[in-house]
Every structure is written in structure tokens, then in C-alpha cells.
Design a protein around this motif. Sequence first.
Motif, mmCIF file in Angstrom:
data_model
loop_
_atom_site.group_PDB
_atom_site.id
_atom_site.type_symbol
_atom_site.label_atom_id
_atom_site.label_comp_id
_atom_site.label_asym_id
_atom_site.label_seq_id
_atom_site.Cartn_x
_atom_site.Cartn_y
_atom_site.Cartn_z
ATOM 1 N N MET A 20 10.486 -11.622 -2.995
ATOM 2 C CA MET A 20 9.317 -10.884 -2.322
ATOM 3 C C MET A 20 8.273 -10.995 -3.826
ATOM 4 N N ASP A 21 7.208 -11.733 -3.292
ATOM 5 C CA ASP A 21 5.894 -11.793 -4.082
ATOM 6 C C ASP A 21 5.126 -10.609 -3.696
ATOM 7 N N ILE A 22 4.709 -9.705 -4.843
ATOM 8 C CA ILE A 22 3.918 -8.710 -4.575
ATOM 9 C C ILE A 22 2.691 -8.876 -5.503
ATOM 10 N N ILE A 23 1.372 -8.623 -5.200
ATOM 11 C CA ILE A 23 0.188 -8.952 -5.988
ATOM 12 C C ILE A 23 -0.662 -7.516 -5.635
ATOM 13 N N LEU A 24 -0.970 -6.786 -6.592
ATOM 14 C CA LEU A 24 -1.933 -5.793 -6.321
ATOM 15 C C LEU A 24 -3.354 -6.286 -6.656
ATOM 16 N N THR A 25 -4.300 -5.725 -5.520
ATOM 17 C CA THR A 25 -5.621 -6.383 -5.718
ATOM 18 C C THR A 25 -6.616 -5.073 -5.490
ATOM 19 N N GLU A 26 -7.696 -5.368 -5.038
ATOM 20 C CA GLU A 26 -8.694 -4.279 -4.776
ATOM 21 C C GLU A 26 -9.358 -4.959 -3.303
ATOM 22 N N THR A 27 -9.701 -3.958 -2.563
ATOM 23 C CA THR A 27 -10.549 -4.513 -1.397
ATOM 24 C C THR A 27 -12.175 -4.615 -1.937
ATOM 25 N N ASN A 28 -12.916 -4.962 -0.983
ATOM 26 C CA ASN A 28 -14.621 -5.139 -1.230
ATOM 27 C C ASN A 28 -14.940 -3.737 -1.860
ATOM 28 N N LYS A 29 -14.313 -2.615 -1.159
ATOM 29 C CA LYS A 29 -14.894 -1.356 -1.748
ATOM 30 C C LYS A 29 -14.281 -0.694 -2.936
ATOM 31 N N GLY A 30 -13.509 -1.624 -3.483
ATOM 32 C CA GLY A 30 -12.952 -1.158 -4.903
ATOM 33 C C GLY A 30 -11.660 -0.319 -4.648
ATOM 34 N N LYS A 31 -10.970 -0.162 -3.585
ATOM 35 C CA LYS A 31 -9.913 0.681 -3.216
ATOM 36 C C LYS A 31 -8.573 -0.225 -3.464
ATOM 37 N N ARG A 32 -7.417 0.283 -3.652
ATOM 38 C CA ARG A 32 -6.306 -0.437 -4.052
ATOM 39 C C ARG A 32 -5.748 -1.341 -2.773
ATOM 40 N N SER A 33 -5.171 -2.387 -2.850
ATOM 41 C CA SER A 33 -4.747 -3.417 -1.881
ATOM 42 C C SER A 33 -3.713 -3.983 -2.354
ATOM 43 N N LEU A 34 -2.685 -4.499 -1.450
ATOM 44 C CA LEU A 34 -1.373 -5.287 -1.869
ATOM 45 C C LEU A 34 -1.247 -6.425 -1.096
ATOM 46 N N VAL A 35 -0.649 -7.509 -1.929
ATOM 47 C CA VAL A 35 -0.430 -8.562 -0.846
ATOM 48 C C VAL A 35 1.242 -8.843 -1.298
ATOM 49 N N CYS A 36 1.813 -8.779 -0.093
ATOM 50 C CA CYS A 36 3.244 -9.031 -0.111
ATOM 51 C C CYS A 36 3.805 -9.894 0.910
ATOM 52 N N ASP A 37 4.556 -10.857 0.374
ATOM 53 C CA ASP A 37 4.903 -12.108 1.565
ATOM 54 C C ASP A 37 3.637 -12.460 2.382
ATOM 55 N N SER A 38 2.531 -12.943 1.790
ATOM 56 C CA SER A 38 1.133 -13.241 2.295
ATOM 57 C C SER A 38 0.812 -12.403 3.458
ATOM 58 N N PHE A 39 1.298 -11.218 3.584
ATOM 59 C CA PHE A 39 0.440 -10.075 4.309
ATOM 60 C C PHE A 39 -0.219 -9.154 3.530
ATOM 61 N N ARG A 40 -1.286 -8.410 3.842
ATOM 62 C CA ARG A 40 -2.114 -7.636 3.297
ATOM 63 C C ARG A 40 -1.918 -6.350 3.581
ATOM 64 N N TYR A 41 -1.832 -5.311 2.646
ATOM 65 C CA TYR A 41 -1.637 -3.949 3.030
ATOM 66 C C TYR A 41 -2.808 -3.236 2.085
ATOM 67 N N ARG A 42 -2.948 -1.887 2.542
ATOM 68 C CA ARG A 42 -3.894 -1.122 2.258
ATOM 69 C C ARG A 42 -3.236 0.252 1.945
ATOM 70 N N VAL A 43 -3.701 1.166 1.171
ATOM 71 C CA VAL A 43 -3.128 2.561 0.843
ATOM 72 C C VAL A 43 -3.291 3.335 1.982
#
Length: 100
Positions: free
Chosen positions: A1-24
Amino acid sequence: MDIILTETNKGKRSLVCDSFRYRVDKTLKGEEISWRCTAKGCKARLRTDCTGTVIIQQKNTHNHDTSDRDNERHLLRVRSKRKADDDIAQRPSKIIRTYP
């Protein structure tokens, strides 16, 4: 599984796992983090450790397709916005061209 931690446009944490985006969704006891899919109506969830790099539990399946192109566009948009905030003198076209 490929996990990438990013941010949303509003600066909140976001996660991309297996090409699906997740929010906290919420922070749980024991410093675990509950994540939910960003697609409207999708019930898929993840639970990770406090750093967001180790998946502890995965619930439900996605009821939609994934698009790598959408994720790449999202990452480009967020990184460009952060770069523009940092260096307001740089032209937007140059910021987009320097995206890795």
C-alpha cells in the motif's frame, strides 16, 4: 500500500492510499487517527497510527472508481497554492512548470 500524506486546499491533513483520498474524521484514544474517504456517500474508512504512516484497520469498500489523474491534479493544486503563499513574487506559470 502506497501512503502519501498531503494537505487539503484549506490546510488540513489529507491522506492518499491506493489512489483514494481520505480526510481526518477524528483522533481516537491511543493517538490513533480515523480517516474517511473524501467521495460523497462513500463509507470507506481507515485507522492509522498518530503519524498516519501505518494502517491499523480498514473498514468497508469504496463504492466509486479512483482516478490517478484527479489525485495528481489535487496535489498540484495544493502544492502550487502553498508555493504561491511562500513566494508571492513568482509568476503562477513558473510555479506550475516547476512542479516535480
